[in-house]
Design a protein around this motif. Sequence first.
Motif, PDB file in Angstrom:
ATOM      1  N   ARG A  77      14.006  14.787 109.682  1.00 10.17           N
ATOM      2  CA  ARG A  77      15.460  14.758 109.563  1.00 10.17           C
ATOM      3  C   ARG A  77      15.998  13.347 109.363  1.00 10.17           C
ATOM      4  O   ARG A  77      15.694  12.435 110.122  1.00 10.17           O
ATOM      5  N   GLY A  80      22.791  12.610 109.057  1.00 10.39           N
ATOM      6  CA  GLY A  80      24.017  12.458 108.280  1.00 10.39           C
ATOM      7  C   GLY A  80      25.222  12.409 109.203  1.00 10.39           C
ATOM      8  O   GLY A  80      25.076  12.383 110.427  1.00 10.39           O
ATOM      9  N   LEU A  87      21.279  19.702 104.542  1.00 10.27           N
ATOM     10  CA  LEU A  87      20.716  19.700 103.197  1.00 10.27           C
ATOM     11  C   LEU A  87      19.212  19.681 103.404  1.00 10.27           C
ATOM     12  O   LEU A  87      18.731  19.076 104.351  1.00 10.27           O
ATOM     13  N   ALA A 115      15.333  10.158 100.688  1.00 10.07           N
ATOM     14  CA  ALA A 115      15.635   9.550 101.990  1.00 10.07           C
ATOM     15  C   ALA A 115      15.308   8.053 101.979  1.00 10.07           C
ATOM     16  O   ALA A 115      16.050   7.244 102.538  1.00 10.07           O
ATOM     17  N   PRO A 125      24.417  10.279 104.372  1.00  9.29           N
ATOM     18  CA  PRO A 125      24.967  11.448 103.668  1.00  9.29           C
ATOM     19  C   PRO A 125      25.960  12.204 104.560  1.00  9.29           C
ATOM     20  O   PRO A 125      25.904  12.085 105.792  1.00  9.29           O
ATOM     21  N   HIS A 127      26.068  15.328 105.178  1.00 12.36           N
ATOM     22  CA  HIS A 127      25.310  16.278 106.000  1.00 12.36           C
ATOM     23  C   HIS A 127      23.911  15.750 106.254  1.00 12.36           C
ATOM     24  O   HIS A 127      23.344  15.081 105.392  1.00 12.36           O
ATOM     25  N   SER A 128      23.373  16.057 107.418  1.00 12.70           N
ATOM     26  CA  SER A 128      22.002  15.647 107.691  1.00 12.70           C
ATOM     27  C   SER A 128      21.079  16.254 106.648  1.00 12.70           C
ATOM     28  O   SER A 128      21.328  17.342 106.128  1.00 12.70           O
ATOM     29  N   TYR A 129      20.014  15.525 106.365  1.00 15.11           N
ATOM     30  CA  TYR A 129      19.117  15.878 105.276  1.00 15.11           C
ATOM     31  C   TYR A 129      17.712  16.062 105.839  1.00 15.11           C
ATOM     32  O   TYR A 129      17.214  15.187 106.537  1.00 15.11           O
ATOM     33  N   GLU A 130      17.101  17.193 105.572  1.00  9.42           N
ATOM     34  CA  GLU A 130      15.750  17.422 106.074  1.00  9.42           C
ATOM     35  C   GLU A 130      14.747  17.526 104.929  1.00  9.42           C
ATOM     36  O   GLU A 130      14.947  18.272 103.981  1.00  9.42           O
ATOM     37  N   LYS A 414      18.999  13.455  93.908  1.00 13.31           N
ATOM     38  CA  LYS A 414      19.726  12.575  94.837  1.00 13.31           C
ATOM     39  C   LYS A 414      21.215  12.560  94.463  1.00 13.31           C
ATOM     40  O   LYS A 414      22.091  12.738  95.318  1.00 13.31           O
ATOM     41  N   PHE A 417      22.814  15.881  95.526  1.00 18.89           N
ATOM     42  CA  PHE A 417      23.116  15.969  96.965  1.00 18.89           C
ATOM     43  C   PHE A 417      24.315  15.081  97.327  1.00 18.89           C
ATOM     44  O   PHE A 417      25.159  15.456  98.123  1.00 18.89           O
TER      45      PHE A 417
END
Length: 421
Positions: A77, A80, A87, A115, A125, A127-130, A414, A417
């Motif tokens: 993770r 964000g 995301l 990332a 970002p 929203h957090s991005y995984e 990228k 997103f």
Amino acid sequence: MNTFLEKMKAEMLDDKTSERLHSRILEISEIGRTEDEGSKRMGYSGLENEAKEKVTGWMEDIGMNVRTDGAGNVFGRYQGHDDSEVLMAGSHLDSVPNGGNFDGVAGVLSALEIAELWHEAGYTPDHSYEVVIFSDEEGSRFNSGLTGSRAFMGLIDEDELDKYRDPEGQTIDDVLGNIGSDRKRFLASRGQDCSIKMYGEIHIEQAKQLEEKDLPVGIVSGIAGATRTSVTFIGEAGHAGSTPMHQRNDALVQASEFIRTLPEVATSVSPTAVATVGKMEVSPNGVNVIPGEVELVVDGRDINEDQQAELIEGVRKHAESIAEQSAVTARIDLTTRIMPVPIRDEVIAGMEESFRRQGQIPVHLPSGAGHDAMSIGTKHPITMLFVRSVGGVSHTPEEFSHISDIRDAVLILKDFFENLE
Ligand SMILES: [Zn+2]
């Protein structure tokens, strides 16, 4: 022909992203490298695990928080501003027994590269991005497929798990024990309850449409669902020497006519429909015996449900008309129907914008093969990009995609997103 390592040596690397993708693909390729420089990393093997650990290390290097679920799926993770929806992007690190070095790997490393670039730019970002590594996508071990991503989405039940036996006789319970999990945790999926705002996957094309168009990246317009129709033509067996031609009821002659004209059935449904007969059994199957029965399987696919239904119907009518016009009878049985996974129009439109902003020409391609995105797409919005495959080959050590093409896909996803509403 040049080997994988020779081809990698000749790659032009003109930015940091290309360099990182290049060195990481090489590092992963060392894990389970075969004699001819292909990959052998079976799902749920020590080698698949080793590859996951390597990527986990890279995730942790940039401060990503990593955890593993009961199916061995790895989630890294990148924090964000908002955690209410995530995301997600990723793919898989397992391979077929003598596979290439890009299938799956390119997607995982591309997702991580997004990332990396955000980390370097100090970008957070919305929203957090995984970044996710799904286990056992190829399903070579248990003759399954999309194992990790389907487990994540709760699409695998106990009955299916009971059937899993690998060539050495190991069960899923044995295998899960090796990764510190068990059946209960495998079945306790979280994908259904997870708020995934968007799942993105970059994957090599495994065909040569992009090469033909001379473009590095394409937008996947939908993921086809496979259907299998078993068709048996029943005629009459007889002596190949003593039965005159006018008295024959040869099942194979009619099956051949069926196969010869099957392409027209597919093309009349849609430009994305495909139909194939790759398996057939002739009986009695003797050199001097007129074939009395032929059983064949039609693999038919299309990217939307209506067209897929039309194709199934077309195959059935085609077999019936062969039987009507001859003395054979036909037995028709639809044995498998996997629903296609559509990609939303607004997602495709948003992706087209990203292509243009990145100076690329958006082109649409259907995905004939299943990918992890297919599992996620049963419930959540997905997007997929294909990267040009040299010669269109995959699942062999010759599989190759240029690093600059993978980099272009990274920059597009990228951008997508970053601009997602
Ligand atoms: Zn793959």
